[in-house]
Design an enzyme around this catalytic site. Structure first.
Site, PDB file in Angstrom:
ATOM      1  N   CYS A   1      37.477 -22.477  -4.967  1.00 56.82           N
ATOM      2  CA  CYS A   1      37.112 -21.514  -3.921  1.00 56.82           C
ATOM      3  C   CYS A   1      38.231 -20.518  -3.646  1.00 56.82           C
ATOM      4  O   CYS A   1      37.986 -19.366  -3.296  1.00 56.82           O
ATOM      5  CB  CYS A   1      36.761 -22.256  -2.642  1.00 56.82           C
ATOM      6  SG  CYS A   1      38.092 -23.351  -2.099  1.00 56.82           S
TER       7      CYS A   1
ATOM      8  N   GLU B   1      34.437 -24.605   5.779  1.00 55.56           N
ATOM      9  CA  GLU B   1      35.308 -23.984   4.774  1.00 55.56           C
ATOM     10  C   GLU B   1      34.372 -23.562   3.655  1.00 55.56           C
ATOM     11  O   GLU B   1      33.853 -24.406   2.914  1.00 55.56           O
ATOM     12  CB  GLU B   1      36.361 -24.979   4.293  1.00 55.56           C
ATOM     13  CG  GLU B   1      37.312 -25.389   5.408  1.00 55.56           C
ATOM     14  CD  GLU B   1      38.406 -26.351   4.966  1.00 55.56           C
ATOM     15  OE1 GLU B   1      38.331 -26.886   3.845  1.00 55.56           O
ATOM     16  OE2 GLU B   1      39.335 -26.559   5.753  1.00 55.56           O
TER      17      GLU B   1
ATOM     18  N   GLU C   1      30.252 -14.438  -5.031  1.00 53.61           N
ATOM     19  CA  GLU C   1      31.023 -15.519  -5.642  1.00 53.61           C
ATOM     20  C   GLU C   1      30.279 -16.082  -6.858  1.00 53.61           C
ATOM     21  O   GLU C   1      29.123 -16.484  -6.745  1.00 53.61           O
ATOM     22  CB  GLU C   1      31.229 -16.642  -4.610  1.00 53.61           C
ATOM     23  CG  GLU C   1      32.069 -17.782  -5.139  1.00 53.61           C
ATOM     24  CD  GLU C   1      32.179 -18.953  -4.155  1.00 53.61           C
ATOM     25  OE1 GLU C   1      31.163 -19.295  -3.526  1.00 53.61           O
ATOM     26  OE2 GLU C   1      33.281 -19.500  -4.020  1.00 53.61           O
TER      27      GLU C   1
ATOM     28  N   LYS D   1      29.535 -37.601   3.424  1.00 51.98           N
ATOM     29  CA  LYS D   1      28.430 -37.393   2.460  1.00 51.98           C
ATOM     30  C   LYS D   1      28.964 -36.501   1.341  1.00 51.98           C
ATOM     31  O   LYS D   1      29.066 -35.293   1.486  1.00 51.98           O
ATOM     32  CB  LYS D   1      27.250 -36.709   3.171  1.00 51.98           C
ATOM     33  CG  LYS D   1      25.891 -37.029   2.615  1.00 51.98           C
ATOM     34  CD  LYS D   1      25.588 -36.509   1.240  1.00 51.98           C
ATOM     35  CE  LYS D   1      25.336 -35.024   1.118  1.00 51.98           C
ATOM     36  NZ  LYS D   1      25.287 -34.630  -0.335  1.00 51.98           N
TER      37      LYS D   1
HETATM   38  P1  NAD Z   1      26.748 -26.570  -1.367  1.00 50.56           P
HETATM   39  O1  NAD Z   1      26.839 -25.765  -0.125  1.00 50.56           O
HETATM   40  O2  NAD Z   1      25.583 -26.389  -2.245  1.00 50.56           O
HETATM   41  O3  NAD Z   1      26.838 -28.120  -1.050  1.00 50.56           O
HETATM   42  C1  NAD Z   1      27.912 -28.661  -0.331  1.00 50.56           C
HETATM   43  C2  NAD Z   1      27.484 -29.970   0.312  1.00 50.56           C
HETATM   44  O4  NAD Z   1      26.496 -29.702   1.292  1.00 50.56           O
HETATM   45  C3  NAD Z   1      26.865 -30.985  -0.644  1.00 50.56           C
HETATM   46  O5  NAD Z   1      27.338 -32.275  -0.308  1.00 50.56           O
HETATM   47  C4  NAD Z   1      25.387 -30.866  -0.351  1.00 50.56           C
HETATM   48  O6  NAD Z   1      24.677 -32.046  -0.637  1.00 50.56           O
HETATM   49  C5  NAD Z   1      25.409 -30.600   1.134  1.00 50.56           C
HETATM   50  N1  NAD Z   1      24.207 -29.961   1.691  1.00 50.56           N
HETATM   51  C6  NAD Z   1      23.372 -29.082   1.096  1.00 50.56           C
HETATM   52  N2  NAD Z   1      22.403 -28.708   1.954  1.00 50.56           N
HETATM   53  C7  NAD Z   1      22.615 -29.376   3.110  1.00 50.56           C
HETATM   54  C8  NAD Z   1      21.954 -29.404   4.368  1.00 50.56           C
HETATM   55  N3  NAD Z   1      20.867 -28.647   4.617  1.00 50.56           N
HETATM   56  N4  NAD Z   1      22.452 -30.186   5.345  1.00 50.56           N
HETATM   57  C9  NAD Z   1      23.556 -30.936   5.123  1.00 50.56           C
HETATM   58  N5  NAD Z   1      24.229 -30.954   3.952  1.00 50.56           N
HETATM   59  C10 NAD Z   1      23.758 -30.167   2.954  1.00 50.56           C
HETATM   60  O7  NAD Z   1      28.108 -26.247  -2.161  1.00 50.56           O
HETATM   61  P2  NAD Z   1      28.515 -26.739  -3.607  1.00 50.56           P
HETATM   62  O8  NAD Z   1      27.694 -26.008  -4.616  1.00 50.56           O
HETATM   63  O9  NAD Z   1      28.566 -28.221  -3.624  1.00 50.56           O
HETATM   64  O10 NAD Z   1      30.041 -26.231  -3.671  1.00 50.56           O
HETATM   65  C11 NAD Z   1      30.413 -24.954  -4.077  1.00 50.56           C
HETATM   66  C12 NAD Z   1      30.715 -24.083  -2.882  1.00 50.56           C
HETATM   67  O11 NAD Z   1      31.721 -24.701  -2.070  1.00 50.56           O
HETATM   68  C13 NAD Z   1      31.303 -22.740  -3.287  1.00 50.56           C
HETATM   69  O12 NAD Z   1      30.747 -21.728  -2.480  1.00 50.56           O
HETATM   70  C14 NAD Z   1      32.788 -22.904  -2.991  1.00 50.56           C
HETATM   71  O13 NAD Z   1      33.494 -21.707  -2.777  1.00 50.56           O
HETATM   72  C15 NAD Z   1      32.746 -23.743  -1.764  1.00 50.56           C
HETATM   73  N6  NAD Z   1      34.031 -24.402  -1.529  1.00 50.56           N
HETATM   74  C16 NAD Z   1      34.814 -23.971  -0.481  1.00 50.56           C
HETATM   75  C17 NAD Z   1      36.063 -24.533  -0.247  1.00 50.56           C
HETATM   76  C18 NAD Z   1      36.947 -24.083   0.898  1.00 50.56           C
HETATM   77  O14 NAD Z   1      37.891 -24.771   1.211  1.00 50.56           O
HETATM   78  N7  NAD Z   1      36.644 -22.969   1.542  1.00 50.56           N
HETATM   79  C19 NAD Z   1      36.515 -25.558  -1.086  1.00 50.56           C
HETATM   80  C20 NAD Z   1      35.711 -25.962  -2.141  1.00 50.56           C
HETATM   81  C21 NAD Z   1      34.457 -25.385  -2.353  1.00 50.56           C
END
Ligand code: NAD
Length: 512
Positions: A309, A276, A406, A201
């Site tokens: 990230c 992650e 962040e 997803k």
């Molecule tokens: P997000 O947590 O808002 O969304 C991530 C994913 O989760 C999306 O596909 C979203 O649709 C899904 N999602 C949201 N709510 C959900 C739920 N209740 N159940 C299941 N899925 C759900 O994150 P974002 O804004 O897309 O990405 C940015 C964040 O990701 C930042 O905090 C960044 O640091 C982190 N990130 C971490 C890494 C790593 O490797 N640690 C890599 C890239 C990004």
């Protein structure tokens, strides 16, 4: 709003413009399916969500199928149907298909780059030259590692013991909007190589390159149901997927807030979960460092508009070197070119979405209100666009929100430290612990500080260099569990211990 999926009996042709039932969006000349990919077929939802380009918010790229609980149900059922066949193929059979997929990804890099650049605004040249080929390497690396795995065999207590990796079953992969193709392949590859069918997803702000991944998996000959892509909103279809008790692994990349929600869903079904999550990495510059190299790498943190990230967003500089470092850093940062991500001259892209621009601007505004000093940037670059200027903030104190939370944008903070002890204490003073970057010429200091900082990955005098066999993940609110190499394959497997009483069986090679 009805979200009833329309089943299709006609899989769409991945190279043509789609069918009447399953139209494809034309994204810079690339035909991209806007539908889910379930059980080897395109499946449409009646409801859709709009996908716009951060390069020009008036540019609508597609109306994408908006999955719901029924779509999640279809996808998990398709994955379950495919599970036994995929497991039986074994590591060699699966490896052959995954390597074919890797070859197809390499061939498709120019098209993938066009689409992901329009969808997420990552720099097209960097996508073409570096980022997307990592997707192919992810599949090759895990195909190789799974095949090369040697089961641990030993004798103890009068028995012969053997540890066997068993495929765990349907695996849900949920990914964020930054670097969607690369991050998705990083998580799908080990799950598939370990013998698990996958339901991916992607994030709703950049869903298109993962739709192309479904076409490539189809063309590579992955059996129906082995790889599925479901589009939609996290709280809708994402929540339905992670809540399904038939799912046996959840692999998530995204924010700590969503990580907590998914961890709760995983806990309800006792499903192993890796997260992650976000980062707030320190970039430590000691006075014995190569200051030119440190300043150049610090300025790199503005690439991709800081939506990385792993970025070292907290610049911590030894007091003696501060002024010299800042002068060089300002010079390096002055070379950045804000612009259209399709233009090879551009180094700083727009942010992903107007909501995210507001979020980033809000952080800087609150920093100003708090008395933190904005010494560079601090405003939207061009009214009507989604660019934010590379920004540097000197916080009033280490407790300032801009230091502790962040931002995920082109915003860095600058603080000075007196000695190694203070450096480590500042580095470890947030709730995050994903990455840290250290600049020093001393091997002893590199070892000492490298061990003392709280982070899953520590780079010394470099940044973003990765060996795919190394463990990857975060501590604190930056993550739970480890991916990378055998750590990911173990996570994706049910490890079984087979114990045979010595001398009690006949035949075989005696190592069973
Ligand atoms: P997000 O947590 O808002 O969304 C991530 C994913 O989760 C999306 O596909 C979203 O649709 C899904 N999602 C949201 N709510 C959900 C739920 N209740 N159940 C299941 N899925 C759900 O994150 P974002 O804004 O897309 O990405 C940015 C964040 O990701 C930042 O905090 C960044 O640091 C982190 N990130 C971490 C890494 C790593 O490797 N640690 C890599 C890239 C990004």
């Amino acid at each position: 709003m009805s979200t009833t999926p329309t089943d299709s009996t006609t899989p769409t042709d991945s190279t043509a413009g789609g069918t009447a039932e399953h139209p494809r969006a034309d994204v810079r000349g690339v035909a991209v399916s806007v539908d889910h990919y379930i059980g080897g077929r395109r499946v449409a939802s009646e409801a859709t969500f709009e996908d716009r380009s951060p390069l020009d918010w008036n540019w609508k790229l597609a109306d994408v199928s908006r999955g719901d609980a029924r779509v999640a149900e279809l996808a998990v059922a398709a994955a379950l149907d495919a599970a036994a066949g995929w497991a039986e193929l074994g590591t060699a059979g699966r490896g052959e298909l995954l390597r074919r997929l890797a070859d197809l990804i390499d061939e498709a890099v120019p098209e993938l780059a066009k689409v992901e650049c329009a969808d997420m605004a990552m720099l097209e040249e960097s996508l073409r030259l570096r980022v997307l080929s990592r997707g192919a390497r992810n599949f090759r690396a895990y195909a190789d590692l799974a095949e090369a795995h040697e089961e641990r065999v030993w004798s103890s207590n009068g028995t012969r013991n053997r540890v066997i990796r068993m495929p765990a079953g349907p695996t849900v992969v949920i990914t964020p909007w930054n670097a969607p193709f690369m991050l998705s392949t990083w998580k799908c590859a080990p799950a598939l190589a370990a013998g698990n069918p996958v339901i991916l997803k992607p994030a709703e702000w950049s869903p298109l390159s993962c739709s192309l991944l479904a076409d490539l998996a189809d063309a590579a000959g992955l059996p129906p149901g082995v790889f599925n892509v479901v589009q939609g909103i996290g709280e809708e279809v994402g929540a339905a997927l992670v809540g399904d008790p038939r799912v046996r692994r959840i692999s998530f990349t995204g924010s700590p807030e969503t990580g907590r929600a998914i961890a709760r869903a995983a806990a309800a079904n006792l499903v192993p979960f890796t997260g992650e999550l976000g980062g707030k990495g320190p970039l430590l510059v000691f006075d014995d460092a190569d200051l030119d190299a440190a300043a150049a790498k610090a300025a790199v943190m503005y690439d991709d508009a800081g939506q990385v990230c792993l970025a070292g967003t907290r610049l911590l500089v030894q007091a003696e070197a501060r002024d010299e470092f800042v002068a060089r850093f300002q010079e390096q940062t002055g070379r950045h070119v804000l612009g259209d991500s399709r233009d090879p001259a551009t180094t700083v892209s727009p942010l992903i979405h107007p909501d995210h621009l507001r979020r980033v601007a809000g952080f800087v505004q609150r920093a100003r209100d708090n008395g933190d000093r904005v010494v560079r940037g601090g405003k939207v670059w061009k009214e009507g666009g989604l660019w934010y200027e590379p920004t540097l903030v000197e916080p009033l104190s280490n407790d300032s929100e801009i230091v502790q939370r962040e931002v995920f944008g082109p915003v860095l903070t600058l603080q000075a430290f007196a000695d190694e002890e203070e450096a480590v204490s500042l580095a470890n003073s947030t709730a995050y612990g994903l990455s840290a970057i250290i600049f020093t010429r001393s091997e002893e200091r590199a070892q000492r500080v490298g061990r003392a900082v709280r982070a899953g990955t520590v780079w010394v005098n470099t940044f973003l260099v990765r060996d795919l066999t190394a463990p990857f993940g975060g501590v604190g609110i930056s993550g739970i569990g480890r991916e990378g190499g055998d750590y990911a394959l173990d996570f994706c497997s049910d490890l079984k211990t087979l114990q045979i009483l010595e001398g009690s069986t006949e035949g075989g090679d005696g190592n069973g």
